[in-house]
Design a protein around this motif. Structure first.
Motif, PDB file in Angstrom:
ATOM      1  N   SER A 318       0.852  -1.198   0.000  1.00  0.00           N
ATOM      2  CA  SER A 318       0.000   0.000   0.000  1.00  0.00           C
ATOM      3  C   SER A 318       0.878   1.234   0.000  1.00  0.00           C
ATOM      4  CB  SER A 318      -0.920   0.003   1.216  1.00  0.00           C
ATOM      5  OG  SER A 318      -0.202   0.356   2.393  1.00  0.00           O
ATOM      6  N   TYR A 319       0.240   2.398  -0.199  1.00  0.00           N
ATOM      7  CA  TYR A 319       0.989   3.648  -0.156  1.00  0.00           C
ATOM      8  C   TYR A 319       1.550   3.901   1.245  1.00  0.00           C
ATOM      9  CZ  TYR A 319      -1.392   4.466  -4.603  1.00  0.00           C
ATOM     10  OH  TYR A 319      -1.845   4.345  -5.891  1.00  0.00           O
ATOM     11  N   GLN A 320       0.923   3.324   2.266  1.00  0.00           N
ATOM     12  CA  GLN A 320       1.389   3.454   3.656  1.00  0.00           C
ATOM     13  C   GLN A 320       2.130   2.188   4.093  1.00  0.00           C
ATOM     14  OE1 GLN A 320      -2.106   3.930   2.968  1.00  0.00           O
ATOM     15  NE2 GLN A 320      -1.622   6.066   2.487  1.00  0.00           N
ATOM     16  N   THR A 472       5.638  -0.782   0.089  1.00  0.00           N
ATOM     17  CA  THR A 472       4.934   0.196  -0.739  1.00  0.00           C
ATOM     18  C   THR A 472       4.924  -0.176  -2.208  1.00  0.00           C
ATOM     19  OG1 THR A 472       6.965   1.486  -0.970  1.00  0.00           O
ATOM     20  CG2 THR A 472       5.502   2.077   0.849  1.00  0.00           C
ATOM     21  N   GLN A 473       5.820  -1.083  -2.622  1.00  0.00           N
ATOM     22  CA  GLN A 473       5.901  -1.457  -4.036  1.00  0.00           C
ATOM     23  C   GLN A 473       6.060  -2.963  -4.169  1.00  0.00           C
ATOM     24  OE1 GLN A 473       9.246   0.722  -5.616  1.00  0.00           O
ATOM     25  NE2 GLN A 473       8.098   2.629  -5.803  1.00  0.00           N
ATOM     26  N   ALA A 495      -2.427  -0.308  -3.355  1.00  0.00           N
ATOM     27  CA  ALA A 495      -1.789   0.547  -4.355  1.00  0.00           C
ATOM     28  C   ALA A 495      -2.093  -0.082  -5.714  1.00  0.00           C
ATOM     29  CB  ALA A 495      -0.288   0.639  -4.107  1.00  0.00           C
ATOM     30  N   THR A 617      -2.501   7.944  -8.858  1.00  0.00           N
ATOM     31  CA  THR A 617      -3.784   7.428  -8.364  1.00  0.00           C
ATOM     32  C   THR A 617      -4.757   7.196  -9.514  1.00  0.00           C
ATOM     33  OG1 THR A 617      -3.459   8.615  -6.284  1.00  0.00           O
ATOM     34  CG2 THR A 617      -5.694   7.860  -6.786  1.00  0.00           C
TER      35      THR A 617
END
Length: 1094
Positions: A318-320, A472-473, A495, A617
């Protein structure tokens, strides 16, 4: 002022119960309570049990109970309910006596309304605006300071209790009422002395004052406010934050099967709210989460927490994804269930191992674990960061700790001496998984292998084993992690662009001119395979929708269009969209981004980005429209014929600002980049030339950070020639880290800054000269007094607020450090003190870097070097300069042995760093920097301007004594590209001057004995000056120069072998070096040897 009858119960200074006496709005006469008590005892003693016995009991329910201790019926609030062998045990709080009591369920009665009219006798109080503090210890930085705290220390509570025990009278001033708590200023009388407890706790460093909140009710307005609270308002559900481990599914399209692993590609609009549910038993970190005003899990946590808390293997992207809160609360909750670990043998290994990419992230995770594990059963986390010293790993004691936080490299060093590390390990957590795999993939897989090998033991059949990976990735190694080491993992990806990589979406890039997009689109449609039957064409405007739809229609391609300015026939569109698969026809929809959420399409087979998405996004949301066709062969390799979704990206000259980002994404997706775009990334790096030089590049020669998150310049623009090296003395003043500091270049003959500093301090000693600055301007120079010393400072930042006295950020221009001060503290600095340029220079020690590919120095190394070098002069050799930054190698502390009349190298900074075990050799440091400079024209004029800070008009060249014989001395002056020169010989002096690229160099050498001027000569050979000095008298000189000069050195390779006859201490220097001198110091001995000739 209220007079207190007694203190009923004390938890801490922020929570205690009192009984008041006297009169007032919150005080009831003691006679009323005695009357109430008598009536309650009479009523409940005579009442039939069935009539007043409660049907159900709940936490916080108001009731009446019989206290065996007080032998009477009391009003109470239920705190907890426990089941015993033949009855329920109720824990109650007696609201009139401020006591906790345990009663059986048969002794509980319904609270009759008539007995609840009088306010509770015991009033809950807290000290007004007085908040706790604690001593915060940072283990990594080895510092301790007093900081605000969430709870009161035991020492503060004990001191508070002793004060109240010794008092003869207690009075309180009621300041506010909040949540049924009276906030008071407490006054006590101890030995005829009146003491304000609020002030006393602050004075003794047990507390600090905090400004009152605006929403706290004043006691005089409390009654008025009650009426305003009765207006209609939406209901608010107050929930226990520690029970937030399961999301409620409000839409059927969100899969939530936690019994087995699953893939969840999640969009924010698919969940409208989160409900927090659970049982009523206390969960870990309840109070900490509540005090932090935690409202519940965020979008990603609402999916990952339930799986983690149930012991499933989990991958969360996720982005977090770099937030440790993704796993800490549910893991702590799982650890509370001790029965899960009963099958494990009693060993000393940890239950949880958390791998972090570096020491700084490990420190953050460790601090969070300490904070949120306090309120749970005793869970002891441990932070382990090890260097290369073997004895450091040998002495680590890990017995009794449940959680270890470390890095992959540190863990493997520890494992060499602690083989039982994995014997009881149940939970392996990989934090920032993409960073771990990019920087330490080999080490991570070795650790995973050890973990997997340990699972074959018999006891593991009945014990939990869980791997959690968050990031994050998406990374290509995650596939191997899932396939080889996880058991039916639960995969959560919020994400969406990362989800498309996991979903094996085919990414195609079409590079074209903006005016040709329509023609390119038609070609794409012609070559799109027939099995891709549901196509979405995304545009950024209504006009583009119309243009694309018209072009498709003119080429006999059946297409729909939708945007906000037209009415859309959903029925007709859905009929074609749903039937396209069955009849083999293709359906195309041209739309704008604002229609995506409205349509909720997830089964598209092809997406064409006719207009480039405005943000990552939006790009992810476009790809999400194909989520039903995401297919990854990691977990399901049986369906090899699955139809692959396709994404076609059209890049034009108008999307250059986004090109770099999309190309980075395509690299991670392992997509072939079109040849025409190969130079885009290089062009982007060239745009960074105006930015500051990358910190990692300066310190280590390479930038280990991801280029997408490194905004700084990574190519040096200016450099001095690597052959042009010279020595000087540096004084470190502001230490940034182990190899980076700010300081001054010291002129040993006449240091102009020392003279200036003395003049400034002498000037400001006169009080009349301390004139406050009338107007504070950015970048202007001022005087500033720090303790008793006055400095020159420059204003770097000013406050936007128009106030007479405001905060500003200043830079000490002669030391390099910064600080925040008040504008009123600045003094007017006369012009005569501003002529000397700022003296602060940035220095970087070369050829050493942190271990384990880290980009930051461990605080232990920085602290050690800080204590060793701060404000101590060191000898250094320049190897490179860029702007105000100087690279030095080596940097040595030189000590004079007065008895022997010589100098020795006490230590080398580089060697000291290596000796800590937290640094490693970096031989390519300068070579890497020089390679980046090869294509740039060298500019000595701009770089050497830096050394004008010393105040010298001429530069002193490097001078080497090549040969010393009985009749002559041969001297070599090192100046490259000599344009013009003069060499003046006198009986006891030689003055050599030269010009090189606009700079004037001068070497004034006062000889120890006389020479024959007419027989001396100077010749320019190979762009160097060779000077031959003929002695007036034959024989050896005991010294060469009357005054030592750091730029003059001996070249022992050219000396003749007559040491037994020569008074020069040839080789003596090396024989007397201390043990701290290493091989790198031999180079530097040329300089220190020159000094030993004194």
């Amino acid at each position: 002022i209220l007079q207190l009858f007694r203190m009923d119960m004390i938890e801490d200074p922020g929570c205690f119960w009192v009984t008041m006496k006297g009169c007032g709005p919150h005080v009831v006469d003691e006679i009323e309570y005695k009357k109430l008590n008598a009536e309650m005892n009479q009523f409940y003693d005579k009442a039939c049990e069935d009539e007043v016995k409660p049907i159900t009991l709940e936490k916080d329910q108001l009731c009446v109970v019989f206290s065996e201790e007080l032998k009477c019926w009391c009003r109470a609030v239920v705190k907890s309910i426990m089941y015993c062998a033949d009855h329920y045990q109720i824990e109650c709080f007696l609201v009139d006596y401020a006591k906790y009591a345990f009663v059986k369920s048969k002794d509980v009665r319904v609270a009759v309304e008539g007995f609840m009219q009088i306010p509770f006798r015991a009033k809950k109080c807290g000290l007004y605006c007085t908040k706790p503090v604690t001593l915060h210890v940072n283990l990594c930085e080895d510092t301790a300071k007093i900081v605000p705290a969430k709870r009161w220390d035991n020492a503060a509570t004990r001191y508070f209790q002793r004060l109240l025990e010794a008092t003869t009278q207690i009075k309180a001033k009621l300041c506010s009422v909040e949540d049924n708590t009276f906030h008071v200023i407490l006054y006590v009388t101890v030995e005829d002395e009146k003491v304000c407890i609020n002030d006393d706790l602050v004075l003794k460093k047990f507390a600090h004052f905090e400004e009152a909140k605006e929403n706290i009710q004043s006691p005089t307005k409390e009654q008025d406010n009650q009426t305003s609270l009765n207006v209609d308002s939406p209901p608010v559900e107050i929930v226990n934050p520690a029970l937030a481990f399961r999301p409620v599914r409000l839409q059927e399209k969100v899969p939530m099967n936690l019994e087995a692993g699953g893939d969840n590609i999640c969009q924010n609009h698919t969940i409208c709210s989160i409900s927090l549910i659970g049982h009523t038993e206390p969960e870990p970190a309840v109070s900490e989460l509540a005090q932090d005003k935690f409202l519940g899990p965020d979008f990603t946590e609402s999916y990952s927490w339930p799986a983690v808390a149930r012991g499933c293997d989990v991958v969360a992207i996720s982005y977090q994804g770099n937030d440790p809160f993704l796993y800490i609360p549910p893991v702590l909750a799982f650890l509370q269930v001790e029965s899960c670990y009963k099958a494990l043998p009693k060993r000393n290994g940890p239950l949880v191992l958390i791998l972090c990419p570096g020491w700084r992230k490990a420190q953050l995770v460790f601090e969070l674990l300490k904070k949120y594990s306090r309120c749970s059963r005793l869970i002891r986390p441990m932070l382990i960061i090890l260097g290369k010293k073997k004895e450091e790993a040998e002495t680590v004691k890990i017995q009794g700790c449940e959680i270890i936080v470390t890095t992959p490299y540190s863990l493997l060093r520890l494992y060499e001496y602690h083989f039982f590390l994995f014997s009881g390990l149940c939970h392996l957590i990989l934090d920032e998984i993409e960073v771990l795999f990019s920087e330490a993939a080999e080490q991570v897989f070795v650790i995973l292998g050890y973990y997997k090998k340990n699972l074959v033991n018999e006891e593991w059949k009945y014990s939990p084993h869980q791997i959690i990976a968050v990031g994050t990735q998406w990374n290509k190694h995650i596939g191997s992690l899932i396939k080889e080491f996880m058991n039916d993992p639960y995969i959560v990806i919020t994400a969406l662009e990362e989800a498309s990589i996991y979903g094996n979406v085919q990414q195609v890039v079409q590079h074209c001119v903006s005016s040709e997009r329509t023609a390119v689109l038609l070609r794409i449609m012609d070559f799109t395979p027939n099995n891709l039957q549901k196509v979405l064409v995304f545009t950024n405007s209504v006009d583009e929708v119309e243009i694309v739809h018209k072009a498709l229609k003119s080429n006999s391609i059946f297409a729909f269009k939708i945007h906000k300015e037209i009415e859309f026939n959903f029925k007709d569109f859905l009929e074609h969209w749903t039937k396209s698969c069955s009849n083999g026809s293709r359906v195309v929809l041209v739309l704008t981004d604002d229609c995506m959420q409205f349509l909720e399409i997830t089964d598209a087979s092809c997406v064409i980005h006719f207009s480039f998405p405005s943000s990552p996004t939006i790009f992810g949301q476009r790809l999400y429209s194909m989520s039903d066709n995401f297919h990854n062969t990691i977990k399901d390799s049986s369906d090899q014929d699955h139809r692959q979704a396709r994404s076609v990206i059209m890049l034009t000259e108008n999307s250059e600002c986004h090109t770099v980002g999309i190309l980075r994404y395509l690299e991670r997706a392992e997509v072939d980049i079109p040849p025409g775009l190969a130079g885009v990334l290089e062009a982007e790096e060239k745009k960074k030339f105006a930015r500051p030089l990358c910190t990692c590049l300066k310190m280590f020669g390479t930038c280990n950070r991801n280029r997408t998150v490194c905004p700084d310049q990574i190519i040096t623009l200016l450099s001095i020639s690597p052959q042009f090296m010279f020595y000087f003395q540096v004084l470190p003043l502001h230490i940034v880290n182990a190899t980076n500091f700010f300081g001054r270049i010291v002129d040993k003959q006449k240091d102009q800054y020392t003279i200036l500093a003395e003049e400034i301090n002498e000037y400001f000693k006169e009080t009349s000269n301390r004139v406050a600055a009338q107007k504070v301007e950015k970048l202007a120079l001022y005087g500033f007094c720090e303790e008793t010393v006055f400095h020159r400072v420059q204003v770097v930042e000013t406050s936007s607020k128009e106030e007479e006295n405001f905060n500003i950020k200043i830079n000490y221009v002669d030391e390099g450090r910064t600080s925040q001060v008040q504008s009123s503290q600045l003094l007017h600095l006369p012009a005569r003190f501003q002529h000397l340029p700022p003296q602060a220079v940035e220095f970087i020690v070369c050829r050493v870097k942190p271990i384990d590919n880290d980009t930051e120095w461990n605080p232990r190394v920085t602290r050690y070097i800080h204590q060793k070098i701060e404000r101590k002069p060191h000898e250094a050799k320049v190897v490179l300069t860029v702007g105000n930054t100087v690279w030095i190698d080596p940097m040595v502390r030189v000590t004079r042995l007065s008895d022997l009349k010589m100098y020795v190298n006490e230590y080398s900074v580089r060697s000291e760093i290596l000796s800590t075990g937290l640094g490693t050799d970096n031989p390519e440091h300068i070579l890497q920097l020089q390679k980046l400079c090869e294509h740039v024209k060298l500019s000595h004029t701009e770089n050497l301007e830096l050394f004008m800070h010393t105040g010298a008009v001429c530069w002193h060249p490097g001078v080497r004594i090549l040969a010393v014989v009985k009749t002559a001395v041969t001297v070599k002056v090192q100046i490259v590209r000599i344009d013009d020169y003069t060499c003046e010989f006198s009986k006891e002096k030689v003055i050599f001057s030269a010009c090189s690229e606009g700079k004037l160099y001068s070497a004034d050498m006062e000889l120890y004995q006389c020479i024959l001027t007419e027989k001396c000569a100077c010749v320019i050979k190979d762009k160097e000056a060779i000077i031959v000095l003929r002695k007036e008298k034959k024989g050896a000189w005991c010294k060469l120069l009357k005054n030592k000069n750091p730029h003059v050195s001996f070249d022992f390779e050219y000396w003749e072998d007559y040491e037994d006859k020569s008074p020069f201490p040839v080789g003596t220097k090396k024989l007397h070096c201390t043990a701290a001198v290493t091989e790198e110091l031999v180079d530097f001995s040329e300089d220190s040897g020159a000094e030993s000739d004194e």
